[in-house]
Design an enzyme around this catalytic site. Structure first.
Site, PDB file in Angstrom:
ATOM      1  N   ARG A  23     -19.370  -1.457 -41.215  1.00  0.00           N
ATOM      2  CA  ARG A  23     -19.362  -1.056 -39.790  1.00  0.00           C
ATOM      3  C   ARG A  23     -20.326  -1.916 -38.979  1.00  0.00           C
ATOM      4  O   ARG A  23     -20.217  -2.002 -37.745  1.00  0.00           O
ATOM      5  CB  ARG A  23     -19.792   0.413 -39.693  1.00  0.00           C
ATOM      6  CG  ARG A  23     -18.877   1.400 -40.405  1.00  0.00           C
ATOM      7  CD  ARG A  23     -19.550   2.762 -40.502  1.00  0.00           C
ATOM      8  NE  ARG A  23     -20.803   2.666 -41.257  1.00  0.00           N
ATOM      9  CZ  ARG A  23     -21.696   3.668 -41.335  1.00  0.00           C
ATOM     10  NH1 ARG A  23     -21.489   4.808 -40.703  1.00  0.00           N
ATOM     11  NH2 ARG A  23     -22.803   3.523 -42.052  1.00  0.00           N
ATOM     12  N   HIS A  63     -48.586 -11.747 -18.599  1.00  0.00           N
ATOM     13  CA  HIS A  63     -49.150 -10.535 -18.010  1.00  0.00           C
ATOM     14  C   HIS A  63     -50.105  -9.814 -18.948  1.00  0.00           C
ATOM     15  O   HIS A  63     -50.033  -9.955 -20.175  1.00  0.00           O
ATOM     16  CB  HIS A  63     -48.019  -9.552 -17.657  1.00  0.00           C
ATOM     17  CG  HIS A  63     -47.033 -10.129 -16.690  1.00  0.00           C
ATOM     18  ND1 HIS A  63     -45.756  -9.653 -16.569  1.00  0.00           N
ATOM     19  CD2 HIS A  63     -47.129 -11.151 -15.802  1.00  0.00           C
ATOM     20  CE1 HIS A  63     -45.114 -10.354 -15.648  1.00  0.00           C
ATOM     21  NE2 HIS A  63     -45.926 -11.275 -15.168  1.00  0.00           N
ATOM     22  N   LYS A  73     -48.599  -4.047 -27.148  1.00  0.00           N
ATOM     23  CA  LYS A  73     -47.138  -4.028 -27.005  1.00  0.00           C
ATOM     24  C   LYS A  73     -46.468  -4.400 -28.318  1.00  0.00           C
ATOM     25  O   LYS A  73     -46.868  -5.349 -28.980  1.00  0.00           O
ATOM     26  CB  LYS A  73     -46.691  -5.018 -25.914  1.00  0.00           C
ATOM     27  CG  LYS A  73     -47.181  -4.644 -24.530  1.00  0.00           C
ATOM     28  CD  LYS A  73     -47.035  -5.761 -23.546  1.00  0.00           C
ATOM     29  CE  LYS A  73     -47.739  -5.412 -22.242  1.00  0.00           C
ATOM     30  NZ  LYS A  73     -47.847  -6.579 -21.350  1.00  0.00           N
ATOM     31  N   HIS A 120     -49.136 -11.472 -22.473  1.00  0.00           N
ATOM     32  CA  HIS A 120     -47.774 -11.433 -23.014  1.00  0.00           C
ATOM     33  C   HIS A 120     -46.819 -12.061 -22.009  1.00  0.00           C
ATOM     34  O   HIS A 120     -46.932 -11.826 -20.793  1.00  0.00           O
ATOM     35  CB  HIS A 120     -47.327  -9.998 -23.292  1.00  0.00           C
ATOM     36  CG  HIS A 120     -45.893  -9.929 -23.736  1.00  0.00           C
ATOM     37  ND1 HIS A 120     -44.972  -9.118 -23.127  1.00  0.00           N
ATOM     38  CD2 HIS A 120     -45.218 -10.602 -24.700  1.00  0.00           C
ATOM     39  CE1 HIS A 120     -43.804  -9.279 -23.712  1.00  0.00           C
ATOM     40  NE2 HIS A 120     -43.916 -10.174 -24.673  1.00  0.00           N
ATOM     41  N   TYR A 133     -39.803  -2.904 -25.354  1.00  0.00           N
ATOM     42  CA  TYR A 133     -41.131  -2.920 -25.962  1.00  0.00           C
ATOM     43  C   TYR A 133     -41.871  -1.604 -25.729  1.00  0.00           C
ATOM     44  O   TYR A 133     -41.759  -0.985 -24.679  1.00  0.00           O
ATOM     45  CB  TYR A 133     -41.964  -4.109 -25.497  1.00  0.00           C
ATOM     46  CG  TYR A 133     -42.004  -4.407 -24.030  1.00  0.00           C
ATOM     47  CD1 TYR A 133     -40.903  -4.947 -23.380  1.00  0.00           C
ATOM     48  CD2 TYR A 133     -43.149  -4.192 -23.292  1.00  0.00           C
ATOM     49  CE1 TYR A 133     -40.944  -5.256 -22.028  1.00  0.00           C
ATOM     50  CE2 TYR A 133     -43.204  -4.505 -21.949  1.00  0.00           C
ATOM     51  CZ  TYR A 133     -42.103  -5.024 -21.326  1.00  0.00           C
ATOM     52  OH  TYR A 133     -42.154  -5.325 -19.990  1.00  0.00           O
TER      53      TYR A 133
HETATM   54  C1  LIG Z   1     -44.248  -3.372 -16.007  1.00  0.00           C
HETATM   55  C2  LIG Z   1     -43.725  -2.240 -15.184  1.00  0.00           C
HETATM   56  C3  LIG Z   1     -43.101  -2.460 -13.967  1.00  0.00           C
HETATM   57  N1  LIG Z   1     -42.633  -1.393 -13.236  1.00  0.00           N
HETATM   58  C4  LIG Z   1     -41.941  -1.690 -11.981  1.00  0.00           C
HETATM   59  C5  LIG Z   1     -42.795  -2.431 -10.979  1.00  0.00           C
HETATM   60  C6  LIG Z   1     -41.832  -3.337 -10.275  1.00  0.00           C
HETATM   61  O1  LIG Z   1     -41.330  -2.685  -9.108  1.00  0.00           O
HETATM   62  C7  LIG Z   1     -40.691  -3.535 -11.253  1.00  0.00           C
HETATM   63  C8  LIG Z   1     -40.684  -4.907 -11.898  1.00  0.00           C
HETATM   64  O2  LIG Z   1     -41.978  -5.141 -12.420  1.00  0.00           O
HETATM   65  P1  LIG Z   1     -42.396  -6.584 -12.884  1.00  0.00           P
HETATM   66  O3  LIG Z   1     -41.836  -7.622 -11.953  1.00  0.00           O
HETATM   67  O4  LIG Z   1     -43.891  -6.572 -13.123  1.00  0.00           O
HETATM   68  O5  LIG Z   1     -41.638  -6.716 -14.294  1.00  0.00           O
HETATM   69  P2  LIG Z   1     -41.821  -7.893 -15.345  1.00  0.00           P
HETATM   70  O6  LIG Z   1     -41.965  -9.212 -14.658  1.00  0.00           O
HETATM   71  O7  LIG Z   1     -40.745  -7.717 -16.350  1.00  0.00           O
HETATM   72  O8  LIG Z   1     -43.231  -7.584 -16.003  1.00  0.00           O
HETATM   73  C9  LIG Z   1     -43.362  -7.200 -17.356  1.00  0.00           C
HETATM   74  O9  LIG Z   1     -43.136  -8.346 -18.123  1.00  0.00           O
HETATM   75  C10 LIG Z   1     -44.156  -8.779 -18.998  1.00  0.00           C
HETATM   76  C11 LIG Z   1     -43.559  -9.716 -20.019  1.00  0.00           C
HETATM   77  C12 LIG Z   1     -44.915  -7.681 -19.635  1.00  0.00           C
HETATM   78  O10 LIG Z   1     -45.355  -7.755 -20.791  1.00  0.00           O
HETATM   79  C13 LIG Z   1     -45.248  -6.505 -18.816  1.00  0.00           C
HETATM   80  O11 LIG Z   1     -44.823  -5.304 -19.443  1.00  0.00           O
HETATM   81  C14 LIG Z   1     -44.706  -6.536 -17.454  1.00  0.00           C
HETATM   82  O12 LIG Z   1     -45.659  -7.207 -16.670  1.00  0.00           O
HETATM   83  O13 LIG Z   1     -40.863  -2.531 -12.284  1.00  0.00           O
HETATM   84  C15 LIG Z   1     -42.773  -0.085 -13.662  1.00  0.00           C
HETATM   85  O14 LIG Z   1     -42.353   0.871 -12.963  1.00  0.00           O
HETATM   86  N2  LIG Z   1     -43.410   0.149 -14.851  1.00  0.00           N
HETATM   87  C16 LIG Z   1     -43.895  -0.872 -15.640  1.00  0.00           C
HETATM   88  O15 LIG Z   1     -44.445  -0.611 -16.728  1.00  0.00           O
END
Ligand SMILES: Cc1cn([C@H]2C[C@H](O)[C@@H](COP(=O)(O)OP(=O)(O)O[C@H]3O[C@H](C)C(=O)[C@H](O)[C@H]3O)O2)c(=O)[nH]c1=O
Length: 193
Positions: A23, A63, A73, A120, A133
């Protein structure tokens, strides 16, 4: 469960066992007991994250969250393929500013454990790549921090400029950055693995 060390002490590659049949496969993607029995006790996870990046060459990072909401993470790829990177930003660490990377994909089932005190980031290597993650602390925007992707000498394996958010493109370089983390010695599990 395979546990593999990386060039950064404390950062580990975990490969859970997959039970294949006609499967497909079954895998326990996270089991505190399985890791404990292998000598690895990770902090408690309190939040799971999931993001989709539509285009190959999308880079999210680098980040971190500062104390008191620093996040460890445990990262895996649910669909597609990505290159996942951790950078040691603990002041006084013998590996401060050094990086390690690992290709995570749906196919290889690898996971990367990145403790608090490390940056990260990842870059996608296929369209429609999903990353999932587990985090050891909740999202705390007031503690959110970043370092720009091309200030550390990371070989991302891409040609040209990646797709970046405006926030990531405007992040400070590692040299401009004052880390909130201090090296406190090896992680307790390092000696056991
Ligand atoms: C990280 C996070 C974001 N948000 C909201 C805030 C923003 O409105 C939206 C997008 O956030 P952001 O542009 O920071 O997402 P990524 O660029 O994917 O950031 C992540 O990507 C890198 C690789 C990481 O390791 C972190 O977990 C995190 O910084 O999600 C949330 O509501 N909760 C959260 O835990």
């Amino acid at each position: 469960m395979q546990i593999q060390k990386t060039s950064l002490p404390g950062v580990l590659v975990l490969v859970p066992r997959r039970f294949g049949d006609d499967r497909g496969f079954f895998c326990e993607s996270w089991s505190r007991k399985t890791l404990h029995d292998a000598g690895l006790d990770l902090p408690e996870f309190v939040q799971d994250n999931h993001s989709l990046s539509a285009a190959a060459g999308t880079l999210r990072g680098l980040h971190f969250q500062a104390p008191p909401h620093a996040q460890g993470k445990l990262v895996r790829c649910g669909r597609g393929r990505l290159f996942d990177v951790a950078v040691d930003i603990r002041k006084g660490s013998p590996t401060y500013g050094q990086w390690t990377g690992c290709e995570l994909s749906f196919e290889n089932g690898r996971q990367l454990w990145i403790p608090a005190g490390f940056l990260h980031g990842f870059v996608t290597r296929e369209p429609d790549t999903e990353i999932l993650y587990k985090c050891t602390d909740y999202y705390a925007p007031d503690c959110d921090g970043s370092v720009v992707w091309d200030s550390i000498g990371i070989d991302w394996g891409i040609a040209g400029r990646p797709i970046l958010s405006a926030k990531d493109a405007a992040a400070p370089s590692l040299n401009e950055f004052d880390s909130p983390f201090t090296y406190e010695g090896p992680f307790d599990y390092e000696a056991r693995l």
